[in-house]
Every structure is written in C-alpha cells, then in structure tokens.
Design an enzyme around this catalytic site. Structure first.
Site, mmCIF file in Angstrom:
data_model
loop_
_atom_site.group_PDB
_atom_site.id
_atom_site.type_symbol
_atom_site.label_atom_id
_atom_site.label_comp_id
_atom_site.label_asym_id
_atom_site.label_seq_id
_atom_site.Cartn_x
_atom_site.Cartn_y
_atom_site.Cartn_z
ATOM 1 N N ASP A 98 0.685 -1.013 0.107
ATOM 2 C CA ASP A 98 -0.003 -0.183 -0.107
ATOM 3 C C ASP A 98 0.570 1.312 -0.026
ATOM 4 O O ASP A 98 0.037 2.220 0.422
ATOM 5 C CB ASP A 98 -0.703 -0.257 1.168
ATOM 6 C CG ASP A 98 -0.144 -0.399 2.410
ATOM 7 O OD1 ASP A 98 1.211 -0.157 2.549
ATOM 8 O OD2 ASP A 98 -0.741 -0.691 3.412
ATOM 9 N N GLU A 120 0.072 -9.195 -0.980
ATOM 10 C CA GLU A 120 -0.440 -8.709 0.222
ATOM 11 C C GLU A 120 -1.755 -7.724 0.010
ATOM 12 O O GLU A 120 -1.738 -6.682 0.430
ATOM 13 C CB GLU A 120 0.690 -7.744 1.051
ATOM 14 C CG GLU A 120 0.115 -7.599 2.302
ATOM 15 C CD GLU A 120 1.210 -6.835 3.387
ATOM 16 O OE1 GLU A 120 1.130 -5.602 3.274
ATOM 17 O OE2 GLU A 120 2.081 -7.257 3.972
ATOM 18 N N GLU A 134 -2.319 4.755 2.857
ATOM 19 C CA GLU A 134 -1.979 3.614 2.647
ATOM 20 C C GLU A 134 -3.569 2.918 2.357
ATOM 21 O O GLU A 134 -3.611 2.132 1.566
ATOM 22 C CB GLU A 134 -1.307 2.842 3.449
ATOM 23 C CG GLU A 134 0.318 3.320 3.806
ATOM 24 C CD GLU A 134 0.485 4.593 4.578
ATOM 25 O OE1 GLU A 134 -0.432 5.010 5.079
ATOM 26 O OE2 GLU A 134 1.750 4.806 4.823
ATOM 27 N N HIS A 207 6.559 5.627 12.783
ATOM 28 C CA HIS A 207 6.770 6.186 11.751
ATOM 29 C C HIS A 207 5.675 6.697 10.856
ATOM 30 O O HIS A 207 5.726 7.675 10.000
ATOM 31 C CB HIS A 207 7.734 5.647 10.654
ATOM 32 C CG HIS A 207 7.012 4.365 9.894
ATOM 33 N ND1 HIS A 207 5.909 4.781 9.057
ATOM 34 C CD2 HIS A 207 6.984 3.041 10.232
ATOM 35 C CE1 HIS A 207 5.510 3.602 8.603
ATOM 36 N NE2 HIS A 207 6.379 2.423 9.337
ATOM 37 N N ARG A 209 2.849 8.420 8.901
ATOM 38 C CA ARG A 209 2.427 9.618 8.628
ATOM 39 C C ARG A 209 1.409 10.499 9.509
ATOM 40 O O ARG A 209 1.545 11.651 10.025
ATOM 41 C CB ARG A 209 2.144 10.030 7.318
ATOM 42 C CG ARG A 209 3.163 10.208 6.260
ATOM 43 C CD ARG A 209 2.710 10.213 4.891
ATOM 44 N NE ARG A 209 3.861 10.276 4.080
ATOM 45 C CZ ARG A 209 4.564 11.202 3.747
ATOM 46 N NH1 ARG A 209 4.308 12.538 3.870
ATOM 47 N NH2 ARG A 209 5.636 11.060 2.739
ATOM 48 N N HIS A 240 13.554 5.523 12.514
ATOM 49 C CA HIS A 240 13.077 5.841 11.168
ATOM 50 C C HIS A 240 14.077 6.933 10.563
ATOM 51 O O HIS A 240 14.156 7.863 11.435
ATOM 52 C CB HIS A 240 11.704 5.991 10.671
ATOM 53 C CG HIS A 240 11.190 5.602 9.355
ATOM 54 N ND1 HIS A 240 11.508 6.562 8.612
ATOM 55 C CD2 HIS A 240 10.665 4.504 8.993
ATOM 56 C CE1 HIS A 240 10.808 6.314 7.437
ATOM 57 N NE2 HIS A 240 10.238 5.033 7.464
HETATM 58 C C1 UD1 Z 1 6.475 5.058 3.968
HETATM 59 C C2 UD1 Z 1 5.093 4.635 3.003
HETATM 60 C C3 UD1 Z 1 4.594 3.647 4.378
HETATM 61 C C4 UD1 Z 1 5.608 2.642 4.855
HETATM 62 C C5 UD1 Z 1 6.853 3.388 5.175
HETATM 63 C C6 UD1 Z 1 7.803 2.450 5.726
HETATM 64 C C7 UD1 Z 1 3.893 5.997 1.557
HETATM 65 C C8 UD1 Z 1 2.787 6.615 1.406
HETATM 66 N N1 UD1 Z 1 4.250 5.659 3.074
HETATM 67 O O1 UD1 Z 1 6.336 6.116 4.677
HETATM 68 O O2 UD1 Z 1 3.335 3.241 3.970
HETATM 69 O O3 UD1 Z 1 5.024 2.036 6.070
HETATM 70 O O4 UD1 Z 1 7.283 4.057 4.127
HETATM 71 O O5 UD1 Z 1 8.893 2.829 6.396
HETATM 72 O O6 UD1 Z 1 4.217 5.102 0.642
HETATM 73 N N2 UD1 Z 1 14.232 8.616 4.438
HETATM 74 C C9 UD1 Z 1 15.508 8.554 4.438
HETATM 75 N N3 UD1 Z 1 16.391 7.473 3.789
HETATM 76 C C10 UD1 Z 1 15.575 6.382 3.876
HETATM 77 C C11 UD1 Z 1 14.125 6.376 3.836
HETATM 78 C C12 UD1 Z 1 13.625 7.611 4.347
HETATM 79 O O7 UD1 Z 1 16.260 9.471 4.464
HETATM 80 O O8 UD1 Z 1 16.016 5.193 3.478
HETATM 81 C C13 UD1 Z 1 13.606 9.994 4.851
HETATM 82 C C14 UD1 Z 1 13.405 10.809 3.733
HETATM 83 O O9 UD1 Z 1 13.685 12.167 4.308
HETATM 84 C C15 UD1 Z 1 11.962 10.821 3.374
HETATM 85 C C16 UD1 Z 1 11.255 10.370 4.859
HETATM 86 O O10 UD1 Z 1 12.155 9.557 5.355
HETATM 87 O O11 UD1 Z 1 11.424 12.109 3.019
HETATM 88 C C17 UD1 Z 1 9.976 9.846 4.652
HETATM 89 O O12 UD1 Z 1 10.149 8.669 3.908
HETATM 90 P P1 UD1 Z 1 8.668 8.244 2.959
HETATM 91 O O13 UD1 Z 1 8.808 7.027 2.230
HETATM 92 O O14 UD1 Z 1 8.098 9.508 2.198
HETATM 93 O O15 UD1 Z 1 7.826 7.930 4.247
HETATM 94 P P2 UD1 Z 1 6.379 7.553 4.642
HETATM 95 O O16 UD1 Z 1 5.421 8.009 3.392
HETATM 96 O O17 UD1 Z 1 6.063 8.101 5.754
HETATM 97 N N1 UDP Z 2 12.917 -3.172 10.304
HETATM 98 C C1 UDP Z 2 13.923 -3.306 10.093
HETATM 99 N N2 UDP Z 2 14.783 -2.345 10.789
HETATM 100 C C2 UDP Z 2 14.448 -1.814 11.775
HETATM 101 C C3 UDP Z 2 13.007 -1.655 11.950
HETATM 102 C C4 UDP Z 2 12.305 -2.207 11.189
HETATM 103 O O1 UDP Z 2 14.540 -4.026 9.080
HETATM 104 O O2 UDP Z 2 15.169 -0.976 12.307
HETATM 105 C C5 UDP Z 2 11.771 -4.031 9.606
HETATM 106 C C6 UDP Z 2 10.513 -4.799 10.367
HETATM 107 O O3 UDP Z 2 11.080 -6.161 10.710
HETATM 108 C C7 UDP Z 2 9.558 -5.112 9.269
HETATM 109 C C8 UDP Z 2 9.811 -3.811 8.559
HETATM 110 O O4 UDP Z 2 11.091 -3.373 8.697
HETATM 111 O O5 UDP Z 2 9.723 -6.220 8.518
HETATM 112 C C9 UDP Z 2 8.630 -2.873 8.829
HETATM 113 O O6 UDP Z 2 8.984 -1.716 8.034
HETATM 114 P P1 UDP Z 2 8.337 -0.207 8.476
HETATM 115 O O7 UDP Z 2 7.912 -0.289 9.934
HETATM 116 O O8 UDP Z 2 9.087 0.885 8.086
HETATM 117 O O9 UDP Z 2 7.126 -0.204 7.559
HETATM 118 P P2 UDP Z 2 5.568 -0.807 7.780
HETATM 119 O O10 UDP Z 2 5.592 -2.382 7.819
HETATM 120 O O11 UDP Z 2 4.973 0.261 8.665
HETATM 121 O O12 UDP Z 2 4.946 -0.538 6.382
#
Ligand code: UD1
Ligand code: UDP
Length: 371
Positions: A98, A120, A134, A207, A209, A240
């Site tokens: 999602d 999924e 999502e 994490h 939103r 995160h």
């Molecule tokens: C996104 C997904 C959410 C998922 C989550 C997992 C959408 C709408 N949301 O969250 O469903 O649960 O990822 O973690 O798709 N960032 C870094 N490095 C990284 C990753 C993130 O710097 O490797 C920072 C960036 O500044 C970025 C922020 O994290 O702008 C948020 O990342 P983003 O993918 O936009 O997060 P969400 O939308 O909150």
């Molecule tokens: N996870 C990881 N390292 C971390 C925290 C979480 O590998 O430091 C893994 C966790 O086991 C799970 C996934 O990341 O498989 C969950 O990701 P996240 O919480 O970012 O997203 P969501 O599942 O809420 O979409």
C-alpha cells in the site's frame, strides 16, 4: 513458447523485505525472465534490505528526496515507470501492499495495459484517513490488479465483498513470514542486546504519517515514563530516517539512560531484536505480522489496524496514540504476568513461510495458460 517476463517494483524498506523472498524464488526456479525495478522511495533503508537478501536491481528510479511529500513520490514513480514499461514490455508487474510506490507503479502498469499482481492484497481498515494514505493506495491497487495474493482468508473476504473475481484471489500467507524464517537465529548476539541482557527489553518503532506531531509525542512520553518508572526495563529504538520522526524522538526521548536511540537496523538484526524482546511498541504494519510468529506481545500505537488476525490471536493490542492509554497498557504487561503470558503465545496467522513459493506456482500457471 516465448519466455515470460515478470517485473517486480518496490521502493521502501517493508516492501523490499517482503518482495525479496519472491525475487529469490522466481530466480531460483529460472522459468521466467525476472526484472527488478526499485523506485528508491527509500534510499539507505532500502539498500540495507537489498544487501541482506543479495538482490541487485535492474532499474533504480532514485526518487527519494528529503522531506518528500506524496505528490513528489507518486509523480516521480509514475513518470519513471513509463519508459521502463515501454522498454521491458513485461507480462506482469508485481507490486506490494500500500505504499505510494505500489500505487503509482500499479497505475503506470494500468496505463500501459500490463496486468498487475498485487502481493499482500485485501488488507483493509475502510478508513481512508487511517492509515493515511495507505488505505487509499491499497484499495486503488485492488481496482485494477488482475491477481490478488491475499495473506489471509479475512483479506480474501474483503476482496470478495468488493466484487473481485473469486478465481483471481489466492490466499498464500504473507511473504514477510518467508523472510523471517531466514533471519532469526538462536545464537544471534549484538552489543545492544548485551546491554539489555538482565532487563526486560522493549523494542520501539514509529513512523506513520498520521502520527507525526502530537500523537507521536504522546507515544514517546508514555515510553519515557515507563522507562523512568521501571528500573528493570531497557528500550531500544532504531529510529526511522524520516527527519520529522527523528526530531520528535530527540526532543522527547534523549537523555534517558535506559532508552537507546539507534540507527535503523538491517532486517536480519531487527528480526533477532524482536525475537529477544519482552514487548514491542510500534505503529508499523509489518511488525504486527512478525511478532505473532515470534510469540511477542505488541502494543500497536494506532487507532486502527488492518491486521485483525493478530488481535484475534491475542498477540496484538490496539492502544490508540494517547499517552495515558499506552502507559497503562505497557504497565499492565510489565506487572501482570498472567496478562503477559496470555499475549506471549506464538501464533502465526500469516502463513507457514511458503507464500513466495505459492505465488510463483500461481504466476507460472496463469502466465503459461495465456501463452
Ligand atoms: C513510507 C510509506 C509507508 C511505509 C513506510 C515504511 C507511503 C505513502 N508511505 O512512509 O506506507 O510504512 O514508508 O517505512 O508510501 N528517509 C531517508 N532514507 C531512507 C528512507 C527515508 O532519509 O532510506 C527519509 C526521507 O527524508 C523521506 C522520509 O524519510 O522524506 C519519509 O520517507 P517516505 O517514504 O516518504 O515515508 P512515509 O510516506 O512516511
Ligand atoms: N525493520 C528493520 N529494521 C528496523 C526496523 C524495522 O528491518 O530498524 C523491519 C521490520 O522487521 C519489518 C519492516 O522493517 O519487516 C517494517 O517496516 P516499517 O515499519 O518501516 O514499515 P511498515 O511495515 O509500517 O509499512
């Protein structure tokens, strides 16, 4: 008969953890041409997972920029996918769950008349604001997906009620359980686990939103009070990389000796941390699937969950995001050993770790029937 091509598209940490087992299974079979496109919605957190599973993408759209909003991610993925679909002409695009990556990749495939398999599929809260965005993304993917790989019977029933073709909905379990089976080891060690050895370990993640801001502050205040009130508790929180999350965590949790704020852990480490924890507090989706398999109680710091199977199994408890409710639920599990024991039963509503194999069997059958 021409070789069929499957293009897997993913971009965030959780998608990668649940799609890599599928990539590896497809490649192990060797019956189809397998291409991987990562969108790079996440950067470092995605690379960690690719490294763990040894998956090397064929394409990387590099979409991430700090502070990206939903428009940024969705539009960059949609446009990036256009040329790749023209070049590859895949027989199927597989997306997961999602995220904005999954939604935009599915839309791109729809525009190119390429069928989509949704891994999924069928998770629902039917509340478009929670989780946001999502719930919208997964319902939207469900509209055009040709094959729905539902992790559980309950997910299948959502799809049936929405009028999807029953012949195209498969209950496979969750590929996250496949991943878990390759990472957890009894002899695992880590300096943070040594630090927490004689204490009850809380593992924290957050994490979402919709929780950024006051809800997240309340979660962290509850956790801080627990850490201060219970001397035999230690907490590890791999934060995160979202800067908004990191700022709130720093403001609310720094300076408390029994809480360690650390960098995101590679999946193999994190899964072993879960396995060694006493209790997990999270708003994550995937962890709600992993914890029941490991018999670890989870306080889900959200108002809704699309994983009612874990609640029914007794391992998950939905607390909402208020400080008082989280503190009280956590306190109960630290003081009332019978309440703890009832939640700490290993149950696995999300399959037996063969989801990837089942999905590949189905795809091979379906695509070759079309030949
Ligand atoms: C996104 C997904 C959410 C998922 C989550 C997992 C959408 C709408 N949301 O969250 O469903 O649960 O990822 O973690 O798709 N960032 C870094 N490095 C990284 C990753 C993130 O710097 O490797 C920072 C960036 O500044 C970025 C922020 O994290 O702008 C948020 O990342 P983003 O993918 O936009 O997060 P969400 O939308 O909150
Ligand atoms: N996870 C990881 N390292 C971390 C925290 C979480 O590998 O430091 C893994 C966790 O086991 C799970 C996934 O990341 O498989 C969950 O990701 P996240 O919480 O970012 O997203 P969501 O599942 O809420 O979409």
């Amino acid at each position: 008969m021409a070789e069929k091509e499957v293009l897997l598209v993913f971009g965030t940490r959780p998608e990668a953890i649940k799609m890599c087992p599928l990539v590896l299974e497809l490649k192990r079979r060797g019956h189809m041409n397998v291409k991987v496109c990562v969108t790079g919605q996440h950067r470092e957190m995605l690379q960690q997972v690719l490294h763990t599973f040894g998956v090397v993408p064929d394409y990387d759209l590099h979409v991430m920029k700090e502070g990206q909003d939903l428009y940024d991610v969705t539009s960059r993925v949609l446009l990036g996918m256009r040329d790749i679909l023209v070049q590859e002409k895949p027989d199927v695009v597989l997306v997961h769950g999602d995220t904005s990556t999954a939604f935009a990749a599915c839309l791109a495939a729809f525009y190119a008349h390429v069928p989509v398999g949704h891994v999924e599929a069928g998770l629902r809260t039917y509340d478009l604001e929670s989780p946001y965005p999502e719930e919208y993304n997964r319902q939207a993917i469900g509209i055009s997906a040709r094959w729905h790989f539902a992790p559980t019977q309950a997910a299948r029933e959502h799809l049936l009620r929405e009028g999807k073709d029953p012949a195209r909905i498969y209950v496979t379990g969750n590929t996250g359980i496949d991943a878990l089976q390759t990472t957890v080891r009894p002899d695992y060690s880590h300096p943070e686990l040594d630090w927490a050895r004689d204490s009850r370990l809380l593992v924290i993640t957050a994490h979402r939103r919709e929780n950024l801001g006051q809800p997240m502050r309340e979660m962290f205040r509850a956790i801080r009070r627990i850490a201060e009130d219970f001397p035999n508790v230690k907490a590890v929180y791999p934060i995160h990389l979202n800067p908004l999350v990191r700022q709130i965590a720093a403001e609310e949790l720094q300076g408390c000796d029994s809480i360690h704020l650390i960098e995101p852990l590679p999946a193999e480490d994190f899964h072993n941390f879960l396995n060694r924890s006493y209790l997990i507090l999270t708003d994550s989706g995937g962890i709600q699937e992993e914890a029941p398999a490991l018999g670890k109680p989870v306080l889900v710091m959200r108002n809704t969950t699309e994983r009612p199977e874990g609640v029914a199994a007794g391992t998950l408890k939905l607390t909402g995001t208020g400080e008082a409710a989280i503190y009280s639920a956590c306190r109960t599990l630290l003081e009332d050993l019978e309440a703890y024991r009832l939640m700490a039963q290993a149950k696995n509503p999300y399959g037996d770790g063969t989801a990837s194999r089942q999905i590949v069997d189905i795809l091979e059958r379906e695509l070759h029937a079309q030949a």
